[in-house]
Design a protein around this motif. Structure first.
Motif, PDB file in Angstrom:
ATOM      1  N   LYS A  32       0.474  -1.362  -0.599  1.00  0.00           N
ATOM      2  CA  LYS A  32       0.167   0.095  -0.308  1.00  0.00           C
ATOM      3  C   LYS A  32       0.612   0.946  -0.127  1.00  0.00           C
ATOM      4  N   GLU A  33       2.030   1.388   0.779  1.00  0.00           N
ATOM      5  CA  GLU A  33       3.124   2.595   0.911  1.00  0.00           C
ATOM      6  C   GLU A  33       3.488   2.644  -0.330  1.00  0.00           C
ATOM      7  N   LEU A  34       4.075   1.258  -1.017  1.00  0.00           N
ATOM      8  CA  LEU A  34       4.465   1.667  -2.234  1.00  0.00           C
ATOM      9  C   LEU A  34       3.452   2.090  -3.346  1.00  0.00           C
ATOM     10  N   PHE A  35       2.261   1.465  -3.495  1.00  0.00           N
ATOM     11  CA  PHE A  35       1.255   1.964  -4.797  1.00  0.00           C
ATOM     12  C   PHE A  35       1.169   3.410  -4.139  1.00  0.00           C
ATOM     13  N   GLN A  36       0.878   3.971  -3.082  1.00  0.00           N
ATOM     14  CA  GLN A  36       0.716   5.633  -3.068  1.00  0.00           C
ATOM     15  C   GLN A  36       1.692   6.542  -3.757  1.00  0.00           C
ATOM     16  N   LYS A  37       2.842   5.838  -3.359  1.00  0.00           N
ATOM     17  CA  LYS A  37       3.891   6.551  -4.045  1.00  0.00           C
ATOM     18  C   LYS A  37       3.818   6.861  -6.207  1.00  0.00           C
ATOM     19  N   ILE A  38       3.549   6.208  -5.993  1.00  0.00           N
ATOM     20  CA  ILE A  38       3.260   6.031  -8.029  1.00  0.00           C
ATOM     21  C   ILE A  38       2.079   6.805  -8.401  1.00  0.00           C
ATOM     22  N   THR A  39       2.466   7.625  -9.488  1.00  0.00           N
ATOM     23  CA  THR A  39       1.304   8.083 -10.449  1.00  0.00           C
ATOM     24  C   THR A  39       1.334   7.645 -11.533  1.00  0.00           C
ATOM     25  N   ARG A  40      -0.453   7.722 -11.790  1.00  0.00           N
ATOM     26  CA  ARG A  40      -1.288   7.539 -12.686  1.00  0.00           C
ATOM     27  C   ARG A  40      -0.196   7.217 -14.614  1.00  0.00           C
ATOM     28  N   TYR A  41       0.257   8.680 -14.529  1.00  0.00           N
ATOM     29  CA  TYR A  41       1.089   9.069 -15.477  1.00  0.00           C
ATOM     30  C   TYR A  41       2.686   8.609 -15.649  1.00  0.00           C
ATOM     31  N   GLY A  42       2.787   7.486 -14.597  1.00  0.00           N
ATOM     32  CA  GLY A  42       4.687   7.316 -14.454  1.00  0.00           C
ATOM     33  C   GLY A  42       4.148   5.803 -15.254  1.00  0.00           C
ATOM     34  N   ARG A  43       5.670   5.533 -15.166  1.00  0.00           N
ATOM     35  CA  ARG A  43       5.537   3.867 -14.797  1.00  0.00           C
ATOM     36  C   ARG A  43       6.422   3.469 -14.021  1.00  0.00           C
ATOM     37  N   THR A  44       5.661   1.979 -14.159  1.00  0.00           N
ATOM     38  CA  THR A  44       5.623   1.058 -12.983  1.00  0.00           C
ATOM     39  C   THR A  44       5.132  -0.206 -13.468  1.00  0.00           C
ATOM     40  N   SER A  45       7.116  -0.707 -12.464  1.00  0.00           N
ATOM     41  CA  SER A  45       7.021  -2.390 -12.963  1.00  0.00           C
ATOM     42  C   SER A  45       6.261  -3.082 -12.139  1.00  0.00           C
ATOM     43  N   ILE A  46       6.275  -4.109 -12.239  1.00  0.00           N
ATOM     44  CA  ILE A  46       5.735  -4.978 -11.289  1.00  0.00           C
ATOM     45  C   ILE A  46       5.555  -6.518 -11.398  1.00  0.00           C
ATOM     46  N   THR A  47       7.286  -7.007 -10.414  1.00  0.00           N
ATOM     47  CA  THR A  47       7.472  -8.569 -10.508  1.00  0.00           C
ATOM     48  C   THR A  47       6.643  -9.269  -9.893  1.00  0.00           C
ATOM     49  N   LEU A  48       6.098 -10.577 -10.597  1.00  0.00           N
ATOM     50  CA  LEU A  48       5.856 -11.414  -9.727  1.00  0.00           C
ATOM     51  C   LEU A  48       6.248 -12.874 -10.122  1.00  0.00           C
ATOM     52  N   LEU A  49       5.655 -13.917  -9.286  1.00  0.00           N
ATOM     53  CA  LEU A  49       5.454 -15.163  -8.610  1.00  0.00           C
ATOM     54  C   LEU A  49       4.098 -16.024  -9.465  1.00  0.00           C
ATOM     55  N   GLY A  50       4.909 -16.772 -10.300  1.00  0.00           N
ATOM     56  CA  GLY A  50       3.064 -18.108 -10.421  1.00  0.00           C
ATOM     57  C   GLY A  50       3.929 -19.051  -9.231  1.00  0.00           C
ATOM     58  N   ASN A  66       4.299 -21.762 -10.455  1.00  0.00           N
ATOM     59  CA  ASN A  66       5.190 -23.076 -10.166  1.00  0.00           C
ATOM     60  C   ASN A  66       6.772 -22.463  -9.508  1.00  0.00           C
ATOM     61  N   GLY A  67       7.162 -21.047  -9.210  1.00  0.00           N
ATOM     62  CA  GLY A  67       7.907 -20.316  -8.952  1.00  0.00           C
ATOM     63  C   GLY A  67       8.659 -19.120 -10.011  1.00  0.00           C
ATOM     64  N   GLU A  68       7.650 -19.271 -11.439  1.00  0.00           N
ATOM     65  CA  GLU A  68       8.734 -18.988 -12.703  1.00  0.00           C
ATOM     66  C   GLU A  68       7.828 -17.216 -11.847  1.00  0.00           C
ATOM     67  N   ARG A  69       9.092 -16.454 -12.318  1.00  0.00           N
ATOM     68  CA  ARG A  69       8.932 -15.012 -12.434  1.00  0.00           C
ATOM     69  C   ARG A  69       8.616 -14.405 -13.385  1.00  0.00           C
ATOM     70  N   GLU A  70       8.204 -13.642 -13.645  1.00  0.00           N
ATOM     71  CA  GLU A  70       7.214 -12.220 -15.312  1.00  0.00           C
ATOM     72  C   GLU A  70       7.648 -11.021 -14.503  1.00  0.00           C
ATOM     73  N   ARG A  71       8.258 -10.298 -15.239  1.00  0.00           N
ATOM     74  CA  ARG A  71       8.030  -8.511 -14.967  1.00  0.00           C
ATOM     75  C   ARG A  71       6.909  -7.928 -16.206  1.00  0.00           C
ATOM     76  N   LEU A  72       6.220  -7.307 -15.299  1.00  0.00           N
ATOM     77  CA  LEU A  72       4.921  -6.519 -16.300  1.00  0.00           C
ATOM     78  C   LEU A  72       5.170  -5.074 -15.864  1.00  0.00           C
ATOM     79  N   ILE A  73       5.330  -4.143 -16.956  1.00  0.00           N
ATOM     80  CA  ILE A  73       5.239  -2.742 -16.773  1.00  0.00           C
ATOM     81  C   ILE A  73       3.918  -1.980 -17.235  1.00  0.00           C
TER      82      ILE A  73
END
Length: 463
Positions: A434-452, A454-461
């Motif tokens: 929550k604290e980190l999402f409060q710092k992002i804006t609708r007009y900037g780029r945000t990258s999110i790293t996820l785990l599936g 089976n432990g696979e990692r993916e990154r979405l921008i």
């Protein structure tokens, strides 16, 4: 001698007649009537009211005012508006980069210069200036903030001890009790206004869990962050809001109770951020269509609509359909009274919860825990802390599990994945997210790293 006796007798008779007439026609007897044969235990009295106006003139505000006025400060917030990129592109200069000044009040709570105020008074400040009642000015630093309670803690460096206010117990404040509001309205120096406590545990927003003290002491722009004190001079609230179409006082105002403000201050000093203890229940709004369909819209208490998994409420044995009537020593008739009490507690605290279950009164000892679920700002993702099973399944002890996704993000297949990083910042739990999402804006780029799973990692921008 005989004439003297006659005159004396006439004078005595005249005096008796005068006294009798006065008793009969003019003097009103002061006594209490008690009916012996009636069933109602009412008393009727003709005793006159206080000659001082039913007690209103018996209240002395001077002691409280003298104790308070030197502990309330003026807060000046200097902000610089961001540069206008269009003006810079077309005209070659950074248009719109002009300083703006906001003002408010603050309360000194320690002799070494700690000051509590509203978060909205110092929000987005580039610099802060504190002016004492003796006109001395200091530069202030922000120790910490809590936007949800609208409380901020500041610090100034001083050579000599400052006058300060002690926190009172806002739970002991009574409706109808005299209070003083002290602040700096309209950029004036310290100003004192008087009123009464109009209501407690008042909520003025449907989107946030709030519990304000309502008062009719005059509060205007600039009073925000000032002191609400009782006639002993004890700090029982931090003035924070008015509800008015004009933006000025219209008869009522609101203050953060001192028990909540003190707990926020203690957390900011000890942990750097607020530690929120959660009961682990969801409540049903009594004015909702669902409540009316279930015929529980007249319930006096908090109706438990659901109990969170692995929460203190579940472990203690609370169930859906329970009606919370009391928590600790506070009687509960509405949700804001419950949240107001819990806002002064931390994770790990154990509270006694009294409920009505099908007409039977039951008492539970509930250990408060950290919030397990959150809806994140900006993107609106619903996330929860990882259970022990989740940690084994995803092979991680840190991160949050995405449990619900708004329609616009459905195509990204985010649900049931674990979010571990936001812009390379590690996520430990829902509070971090929550604290980190409060710092992002609708007009900037945000990258999110996820785990599936089976432990696979993916990154979405996202942009």
């Amino acid at each position: 001698m005989r004439r003297t006796a006659q005159l004396f007798f006439v004078a005595l008779l005249a005096g008796g007649v005068t006294l009798g007439a006065y008793k009969l026609f003019f003097e009103k007897e002061q006594f209490t009537f008690v009916a012996q044969n009636e069933t109602t235990p009412f008393l009727t009295t003709s005793m006159p009211t206080s000659p001082k106006g039913a007690g209103i003139n018996e209240v002395d505000f001077t002691v409280a005012a003298e104790k308070t006025i030197n502990a309330v400060v003026h807060v000046k917030n200097m902000t610089v508006s961001p540069a206008n990129p269009l003006a810079e592109f077309f005209y070659g200069f950074k248009g719109g980069q002009t300083p703006q000044i906001g003002t408010g009040s603050g309360v000194i709570i320690s002799p070494d210069g700690y000051i509590v105020t509203n978060n909205h008074v110092i929000d987005k400040a580039n610099s802060l200036e504190i002016t004492l009642n003796n006109n001395k000015s200091y530069e202030a630093e922000i120790v910490g903030t809590d936007p949800s309670s609208d409380i901020a803690l500041l610090k100034i460096e001083v050579e000599n001890p400052l006058p300060y206010l002690a926190f009172g117990d806002s739970d002991n404040a009574k409706i109808g009790e005299w209070v003083l509001a002290v602040g700096n309205p309209f950029n004036l120096t310290s100003t004192v206004t008087a009123g009464i406590v109009s209501a407690k545990a008042r909520s003025i927003s449907t989107n946030r869990d709030q519990s304000f003290i309502q008062t009719d002491a005059a509060v205007n722009p600039g009073n925000s962050g000032g002191a609400l004190v009782n006639t002993n001079g004890d700090l029982i609230g931090i003035n924070t809001a008015i509800t008015s179409q004009t933006g000025s006082y219209v008869g009522y105002s609101f203050a953060v109770p001192s028990n909540i403000a003190k707990k926020v201050v203690d957390d900011l000093l000890e942990f750097g951020k607020v530690q929120k203890g959660i009961l682990g229940i969801s409540a049903l709004s009594l004015d909702s269509p669902q409540a009316k369909e279930m015929n529980i819209d007249q319930v006096n208490g908090v109706y438990v609509a659901g109990v969170e998994d692995e929460s203190g409420a579940e472990e203690a044995g609370l169930k859906e359909g329970d009606i919370i009537k009391q928590v600790g020593n506070i009687k509960v008739s509405k949700f804001s009274e419950l949240t107001g009490y819990l806002s002064s507690k931390r994770p790990g605290d154990v509270v006694e919860v009294l409920v009505d279950r099908g007409g039977e009164t039951k008492t539970f000892e509930v250990e408060l825990k950290k919030r397990q679920t959150e809806i994140l700002p900006v993107m609106g993702l619903q996330v929860k802390n990882l259970s022990k099973e989740d940690q084994k399944k995803y092979k991680t002890k840190k991160g949050v599990k995405i449990t619900n996704v708004p329609e616009r993000y459905r195509g990204y297949e985010l649900e049931d994945k674990v979010m571990i990083l936001i812009d390379d910042n590690e996520i430990r739990d829902v509070e971090d997210a929550k604290e980190l999402f409060q710092k992002i804006t609708r007009y900037g780029r945000t990258s999110i790293t996820l785990l599936g799973e089976n432990g696979e990692r993916e990154r979405l921008i996202f942009q």
